[in-house]
Design a protein around this motif. Structure first.
Motif, mmCIF file in Angstrom:
data_model
loop_
_atom_site.group_PDB
_atom_site.id
_atom_site.type_symbol
_atom_site.label_atom_id
_atom_site.label_comp_id
_atom_site.label_asym_id
_atom_site.label_seq_id
_atom_site.Cartn_x
_atom_site.Cartn_y
_atom_site.Cartn_z
ATOM 1 N N ARG A 67 -19.791 41.933 6.191
ATOM 2 C CA ARG A 67 -19.162 43.111 6.816
ATOM 3 C C ARG A 67 -18.020 42.704 7.749
ATOM 4 N NH1 ARG A 67 -24.147 45.708 6.646
ATOM 5 N NH2 ARG A 67 -24.832 44.994 8.694
ATOM 6 N N LEU A 68 -18.201 41.560 8.450
ATOM 7 C CA LEU A 68 -17.137 41.076 9.342
ATOM 8 C C LEU A 68 -15.903 40.666 8.526
ATOM 9 C CD1 LEU A 68 -19.264 38.945 11.842
ATOM 10 C CD2 LEU A 68 -18.249 41.196 12.244
ATOM 11 N N ILE A 69 -16.154 40.017 7.373
ATOM 12 C CA ILE A 69 -15.026 39.631 6.505
ATOM 13 C C ILE A 69 -14.310 40.899 6.021
ATOM 14 C CG2 ILE A 69 -14.359 38.569 4.311
ATOM 15 C CD1 ILE A 69 -16.792 36.724 4.563
ATOM 16 N N ASP A 70 -15.109 41.848 5.511
ATOM 17 C CA ASP A 70 -14.514 43.075 4.947
ATOM 18 C C ASP A 70 -13.705 43.837 5.997
ATOM 19 O OD1 ASP A 70 -15.740 42.382 2.618
ATOM 20 O OD2 ASP A 70 -17.414 43.799 2.821
ATOM 21 N N GLY A 71 -14.155 43.794 7.242
ATOM 22 C CA GLY A 71 -13.457 44.515 8.310
ATOM 23 C C GLY A 71 -12.328 43.705 8.926
ATOM 24 N N ASP A 72 -11.982 42.552 8.337
ATOM 25 C CA ASP A 72 -10.916 41.669 8.832
ATOM 26 C C ASP A 72 -11.141 41.289 10.304
ATOM 27 O OD1 ASP A 72 -8.637 40.156 8.523
ATOM 28 O OD2 ASP A 72 -7.298 41.761 9.196
ATOM 29 N N GLN A 73 -12.412 41.102 10.647
ATOM 30 C CA GLN A 73 -12.723 40.805 12.046
ATOM 31 C C GLN A 73 -12.822 39.310 12.331
ATOM 32 O OE1 GLN A 73 -15.837 43.309 13.826
ATOM 33 N NE2 GLN A 73 -15.541 44.684 12.108
ATOM 34 N N LEU A 74 -12.575 38.473 11.311
ATOM 35 C CA LEU A 74 -12.657 37.025 11.534
ATOM 36 C C LEU A 74 -11.266 36.403 11.432
ATOM 37 C CD1 LEU A 74 -15.894 36.225 9.463
ATOM 38 C CD2 LEU A 74 -15.684 36.673 11.921
ATOM 39 N N LEU A 75 -10.948 35.570 12.406
ATOM 40 C CA LEU A 75 -9.657 34.875 12.412
ATOM 41 C C LEU A 75 -9.598 33.862 11.276
ATOM 42 C CD1 LEU A 75 -7.105 34.392 14.179
ATOM 43 C CD2 LEU A 75 -8.433 32.681 15.422
ATOM 44 N N GLU A 76 -10.724 33.244 11.028
ATOM 45 C CA GLU A 76 -10.882 32.316 9.900
ATOM 46 C C GLU A 76 -12.359 32.260 9.608
ATOM 47 O OE1 GLU A 76 -12.602 29.178 10.073
ATOM 48 O OE2 GLU A 76 -13.210 29.794 12.059
ATOM 49 N N TRP A 77 -12.700 31.841 8.402
ATOM 50 C CA TRP A 77 -14.115 31.599 8.101
ATOM 51 C C TRP A 77 -14.209 30.609 6.958
ATOM 52 C CZ3 TRP A 77 -16.287 32.738 3.326
ATOM 53 C CH2 TRP A 77 -15.542 33.568 2.487
ATOM 54 N N ALA A 78 -15.368 29.969 6.846
ATOM 55 C CA ALA A 78 -15.552 28.967 5.804
ATOM 56 C C ALA A 78 -17.030 28.844 5.483
ATOM 57 C CB ALA A 78 -15.019 27.618 6.281
ATOM 58 N N GLU A 79 -17.285 28.307 4.271
ATOM 59 C CA GLU A 79 -18.662 27.965 3.906
ATOM 60 C C GLU A 79 -18.803 26.480 4.113
ATOM 61 O OE1 GLU A 79 -20.146 29.757 0.435
ATOM 62 O OE2 GLU A 79 -22.143 28.930 0.816
ATOM 63 N N PHE A 80 -19.825 26.087 4.851
ATOM 64 C CA PHE A 80 -20.027 24.675 5.159
ATOM 65 C C PHE A 80 -21.482 24.329 4.897
ATOM 66 C CE2 PHE A 80 -21.121 21.065 7.685
ATOM 67 C CZ PHE A 80 -19.997 20.258 7.680
ATOM 68 N N ALA A 81 -21.711 23.355 4.000
ATOM 69 C CA ALA A 81 -23.068 22.895 3.682
ATOM 70 C C ALA A 81 -24.030 24.060 3.432
ATOM 71 C CB ALA A 81 -23.598 21.964 4.776
ATOM 72 N N GLY A 82 -23.543 25.078 2.705
ATOM 73 C CA GLY A 82 -24.425 26.173 2.289
ATOM 74 C C GLY A 82 -24.525 27.337 3.255
ATOM 75 N N ASN A 83 -23.850 27.248 4.405
ATOM 76 C CA ASN A 83 -23.878 28.353 5.369
ATOM 77 C C ASN A 83 -22.463 28.833 5.668
ATOM 78 O OD1 ASN A 83 -26.793 28.369 6.044
ATOM 79 N ND2 ASN A 83 -26.333 26.301 6.755
ATOM 80 N N LEU A 84 -22.375 30.090 6.101
ATOM 81 C CA LEU A 84 -21.066 30.665 6.456
ATOM 82 C C LEU A 84 -20.855 30.573 7.960
ATOM 83 C CD1 LEU A 84 -21.347 33.885 4.244
ATOM 84 C CD2 LEU A 84 -20.045 31.798 3.730
ATOM 85 N N TYR A 85 -19.614 30.267 8.332
ATOM 86 C CA TYR A 85 -19.232 30.164 9.744
ATOM 87 C C TYR A 85 -17.901 30.879 9.917
ATOM 88 C CZ TYR A 85 -22.431 26.102 9.917
ATOM 89 O OH TYR A 85 -23.510 25.267 9.835
ATOM 90 N N GLY A 86 -17.706 31.596 11.015
ATOM 91 C CA GLY A 86 -16.423 32.256 11.228
ATOM 92 C C GLY A 86 -16.135 32.477 12.702
ATOM 93 N N THR A 87 -14.845 32.662 12.994
ATOM 94 C CA THR A 87 -14.393 32.873 14.376
ATOM 95 C C THR A 87 -14.032 34.339 14.585
ATOM 96 O OG1 THR A 87 -13.392 30.672 14.369
ATOM 97 C CG2 THR A 87 -12.651 32.191 16.080
ATOM 98 N N PRO A 88 -14.731 35.024 15.503
ATOM 99 C CA PRO A 88 -14.387 36.428 15.776
ATOM 100 C C PRO A 88 -12.951 36.538 16.305
ATOM 101 C CG PRO A 88 -16.513 35.853 16.760
ATOM 102 C CD PRO A 88 -15.888 34.579 16.296
#
Ligand code: 5GP
Length: 205
Positions: A67-88
């Motif tokens: 939902r955060l991705i869809d709402g363009d609420q993350l400055l960047e995000w990535a999948e790392f070792a099977g988990n998602l991480y992002g910067t609000p």
């Protein structure tokens, strides 16, 4: 120093292979340099015992993350070792508008996204004293299972090879020295304006 004489606050990204000690460096900066704003990322990874929700990360489900991705609420995000991480995004942009130095602890993919979205950001690579020392730290920290360690070691090779893409390298030989060097790169060791050190603002996020 008056406000006009202060260099403009900017975004600094701290990246480097898993196990290099980014968290220890960040913890020292959190304790000693409270005027530096540390972005709290969102992640789908499971919380480790020593972590506090809202302080080290905001722990969310995959659908909340989506939902955060869809709402363009993350400055960047990535999948790392099977988990998602992002910067609000809102948090970081708000601090920069207030003139606060902001530090992001993110992986290589995130650093590359920040570089293209905000070319003025400074990218700092935290390097281990040696590859052997990195492997020792990653295996020895005891927070991850074997499969996770294996995935993190594979990533570590890729991250080490990317050092040349960064503006600066800080070697984490001693965590206190590395933290001091990073703070001086942030250009804020001498800035700490008195108005930012008062009790009301010291721990606000
Ligand atoms: P850990 O699970 O060890 O806390 O973090 C794993 C990796 O994810 C580390 O390299 C860390 O820097 C990175 N990471 C943490 N937060 C973010 C984020 O918001 N965005 C990106 N791209 N990477 C992050």
């Amino acid at each position: 120093m008056d406000d006009d004489a202060r260099p403009a606050a900017r975004l600094t990204v701290l990246s480097g292979p898993s196990g290099v000690g980014k968290d220890s460096v960040i913890e020292l900066i959190r304790a000693r340099s409270p005027w530096i704003r540390l972005s709290v990322s969102v992640t789908t990874r499971k919380k480790r015992d020593y972590e506090t929700d809202g302080e080290h990360y905001h722990f969310v489900t995959r659908s909340e993350f989506q939902r955060l991705i869809d709402g363009d609420q993350l400055l960047e995000w990535a999948e790392f070792a099977g988990n998602l991480y992002g910067t609000p995004r809102a948090q970081v942009e708000g601090w920069l508008q207030q003139g606060r130095p902001v530090l992001l602890k993110i992986d290589l993919q995130g650093a590359r996204q920040v570089r293209s979205a905000m070319p003025e950001a400074r990218l700092v690579f935290l390097a281990p004293p040696s590859v052997e020392e990195l492997q020792r730290r990653l295996i020895g920290r005891g927070t991850d299972d074997e499969e996770t360690i294996r995935r993190r070691l594979v990533h570590a090779d890729e991250e080490l090879a990317a050092e040349a893409e960064f503006d600066n390298t800080v070697v984490n030989d001693f965590v206190e020295r590395a933290a001091d060097e990073l703070v001086s790169l942030l250009g804020s060791s001498y800035l700490a304006p008195v108005s930012l050190l008062g009790p009301a603002s010291a721990n606000e996020h």
